[in-house]
Design a protein around this motif. Structure first.
Motif, short mmCIF file in Angstrom:
data_model
loop_
_atom_site.label_atom_id
_atom_site.label_comp_id
_atom_site.label_asym_id
_atom_site.label_seq_id
_atom_site.Cartn_x
_atom_site.Cartn_y
_atom_site.Cartn_z
N GLN A 36 -3.69 -5.40 9.90
CA GLN A 36 -2.68 -6.44 9.85
C GLN A 36 -1.34 -5.86 9.39
O GLN A 36 -0.28 -6.18 9.92
N TYR A 37 -1.41 -4.99 8.37
CA TYR A 37 -0.17 -4.47 7.77
C TYR A 37 0.11 -3.04 8.21
O TYR A 37 -0.81 -2.27 8.52
N LEU A 38 1.40 -2.71 8.13
CA LEU A 38 1.82 -1.35 8.49
C LEU A 38 1.70 -0.41 7.30
O LEU A 38 1.93 -0.81 6.16
N MET A 39 1.37 0.83 7.56
CA MET A 39 1.45 1.85 6.53
C MET A 39 2.94 2.26 6.44
O MET A 39 3.67 2.11 7.43
N PRO A 40 3.40 2.81 5.28
CA PRO A 40 4.83 3.15 5.16
C PRO A 40 5.36 4.02 6.28
O PRO A 40 6.45 3.80 6.80
N VAL A 41 4.57 5.03 6.69
CA VAL A 41 5.08 5.93 7.74
C VAL A 41 5.22 5.18 9.07
O VAL A 41 6.13 5.44 9.86
#
Ligand SMILES: Nc1ncnc2c1ncn2[C@@H]1O[C@H](COP(=O)(O)OP(=O)(O)OP(=O)(O)O)[C@@H](O)[C@H]1O
Length: 579
Positions: A27-32
């Motif tokens: 669901q969510y993006l990783m920082p990179v």
């Protein structure tokens, strides 16, 4: 650790959003991903540095497939190419990429060493290929095959995973060749956890134009939940005893990886440790194993909970083992950038992880060196010397003397250790002349120290064992037979040669009477055997060096190696991180 930003916030095609939600369930993006994907989908070249286990694979695959979904490609037109330095990593990227196979019915394939080029070309020609994940050596060979029917001039996306490694000398010929075959007009992305060492002009060599440089968590070289420890031993004998202690305390009923610098060490120590710890599941993997066996071991390791894997840097980069709580670096890495990659096999996806580095007293400067790269190292609690070396030696000598094969493997492991140490990339911190050769020999449980040039001038404190290694046969009957045959042939040849070289009047009549003379010939022959062994090993090592420096190709290396010991090489394969 993910961000609070959702994948749906990115301007991606609906089909790609669907794959992320259904196939990956993220669901969510990783920082990179948050930092790099918006640039990469907008036609910019990118150079991305982000910690191990931070989600770089999707950071390049998502923009690649996003663009692919907008175009129509025929089955034999190549759209995207991902280069990876290691075979297992290429295969892993392929497994992730396959989840996008419904995007425009993409033809996805991977090409790695260990299979015949004819087979690979036939496969690619029959199935087609839009997205290819490959190791550089293999791809170079395939691009050189006249009957390859994949059009590479249609390429739009080029990815270098573990880009700093692909930029090293060892790959430069392959990469230059590959780039010469690809169109210049394309999008290029470089990805690694250790990219900062690469200089901008090196990036340009890979065909990047003003890349957007993205560095995630610039002040933290390591994942947040990775704890790095070190322990310093007086010498290498204590260190091997310390490893026994560590395995007893931390590796049983756990999943761990132990890194060595040479494949001979992996082979040898795994034999010893399997016997020391018969109840532990110890696997060993190195780049000289046949590809099928390598793959089997990695799969076995991934699917087992309680297991120890002895390996080399061939598994240091990129492999996504999601549940390895412990990594031990028994040999400090030959190339310091590998420290981060090796440690990064633990503490992935926000999990806790522990990485332990074992050093000798004279190598302690490496701790400050790592500190300067923002790597926080803590001393390991507890002295790792409960397993006393002398007791361990007695046990191990019993193991070693059961089979001549183990003795030979120990000898090879010692020699390759000495030679790899001599070529350490950080020679200022890993000084060869500080190495106590006698103690190194004890740590390999040797009966005799092999005479190799690197140590001939050294004062060595080592007491030879009373046991004569020549008195111990190979357990395997065929091996013993082959060995005796080989020795006999060599003996015959040498004696003939020596006799030919004698002044004429001494041969052949006086030969029988002149026992003294024959004895001296035998002595010389024996010395020559040792010298020949040494020369063979040296020549092998020189080839390895040439390969690493990119002076010869992997193919040339394999051909040359056949001159040394053809029967050993029937199943062998070579990997540049593992020699
Ligand atoms: N958005 C996301 N949410 C949750 N997990 C993710 C997400 N993106 C990737 N992952 C998972 O994170 C793990 C690590 O990803 P990946 O192997 O791409 O790391 P990496 O940065 O390439 O590491 P390395 O530098 O060691 O090669 C994988 O198991 C992957 O499935």
């Amino acid at each position: 650790m993910t961000t609070q930003n959702q994948w749906s916030e990115l301007n991606l095609e609906p089909i790609i959003q669907k794959v992320i939600a259904n196939e990956f369930k993220f669901q969510y993006l990783m920082p990179v991903q948050k930092a790099a994907i918006p640039h990469f989908i907008k036609n910019y070249d990118v150079a991305v540095e982000a910690q191990t286990g931070s989600g770089k694979t999707l950071t390049f695959l998502v923009p690649l497939f996003n663009q692919f979904s907008k175009q129509k490609y025929s089955d034999h037109q190549l759209f995207g190419l991902v280069l990876s330095p290691a075979r297992e990593l290429a295969q892993q990227i392929y497994d992730v990429a396959k989840k996008f196979q419904n995007v425009n019915q993409a033809k996805i394939a991977f090409a790695i060493g260990g299979t015949s080029n004819e087979h690979d070309v036939k496969y690619l020609n029959e199935k087609g290929c839009n997205i290819l994940i490959a190791t550089p050596g293999k791809l170079r060979q395939l691009l050189d095959m006249a009957d390859l029917q994949i059009n590479v001039k249609t390429l739009e996306f080029l990815i270098f995973d573990e880009a700093d490694r692909l930029m090293s000398n060892e790959y430069s010929d392959d990469i230059r060749f590959i780039l010469s075959k690809l169109p210049k007009q394309r999008r290029t992305g470089l990805f690694s956890a250790t990219l900062s060492s690469a200089k901008i002009h090196d990036l340009m060599k890979l065909g990047l134009r003003n890349p957007v440089q993205i560095k995630v968590n610039a002040n933290e070289a390591m994942p947040a939940k990775l704890r790095n420890y070190y322990h310093i031993f007086e010498n290498r004998m204590d260190k091997i005893a310390g490893l026994v202690d560590l395995i007893e305390k931390k590796c049983q009923n756990n999943k761990s990886i132990i890194f060595f610098n040479t494949c001979c060490s992996v082979v040898y120590y795994s034999i010893i440790f399997k016997q020391l710890f018969p109840n532990c599941n110890i696997l060993s993997m190195n780049g000289q194993m046949a590809q099928k066996k390598r793959q089997k071991i990695v799969t076995n390791f991934k699917s087992t909970n309680s297991v120890i894997l002895f390996t080399t840097d061939v598994l240091a980069r990129g492999l996504d083992f999601d549940d390895v709580p412990l990594v031990i670096q028994f040999d400090p890495p030959q190339d310091p950038s590998f420290f981060i990659h090796r440690s990064g096999r633990t503490a992935r996806q926000g999990r806790d992880g522990e990485a332990i580095l074992l050093l000798e007293q004279h190598e302690r400067g490496f701790i400050q060196f790592l500190g300067r790269s923002n790597i926080e190292m803590n001393q390991l609690d507890g002295v790792l010397l409960e397993c006393q070396f002398q007791q361990l030696r007695e046990k191990c000598l019993k193991i070693v003397t059961t089979d001549r094969d183990i003795i030979e493997k120990g000898k090879a492991a010692f020699i390759s250790f000495i030679r790899s140490y001599k070529e350490h990339k950080l020679q200022i911190l890993f000084q060869f002349n500080q190495l106590n050769i006698g103690k190194v020999a004890y740590s390999f449980f040797l009966l005799r120290i092999p005479r190799i040039k690197e140590i001939l001038s050294k004062k060595i404190e080592f007491e030879q064992s009373q046991i004569d290694p020549n008195s111990i046969p190979f357990l395997d009957k065929n091996q013993e037979k082959q060995y005796l045959q080989k020795r006999e042939n060599k003996d015959k040849k040498l004696e003939e040669k020596k006799i030919q070289q004698l002044p004429k009047q001494q041969v052949p009549k006086k030969q029988e009477k002149n026992i003294k003379n024959i004895k001296s010939i035998r002595k010389k022959v024996k010395q020559q055997h040792e010298q020949e062994d040494d020369e063979e090993l040296r020549a092998e090592q020189n080839l390895v060096k040439k390969l690493k420096q990119g002076k010869i190709t992997l193919q040339q290396f394999k051909e040359e190696m056949k001159n040394f010991d053809p029967e050993d090489l029937q199943d062998a394969d070579y990997d540049k991180d593992d020699l």
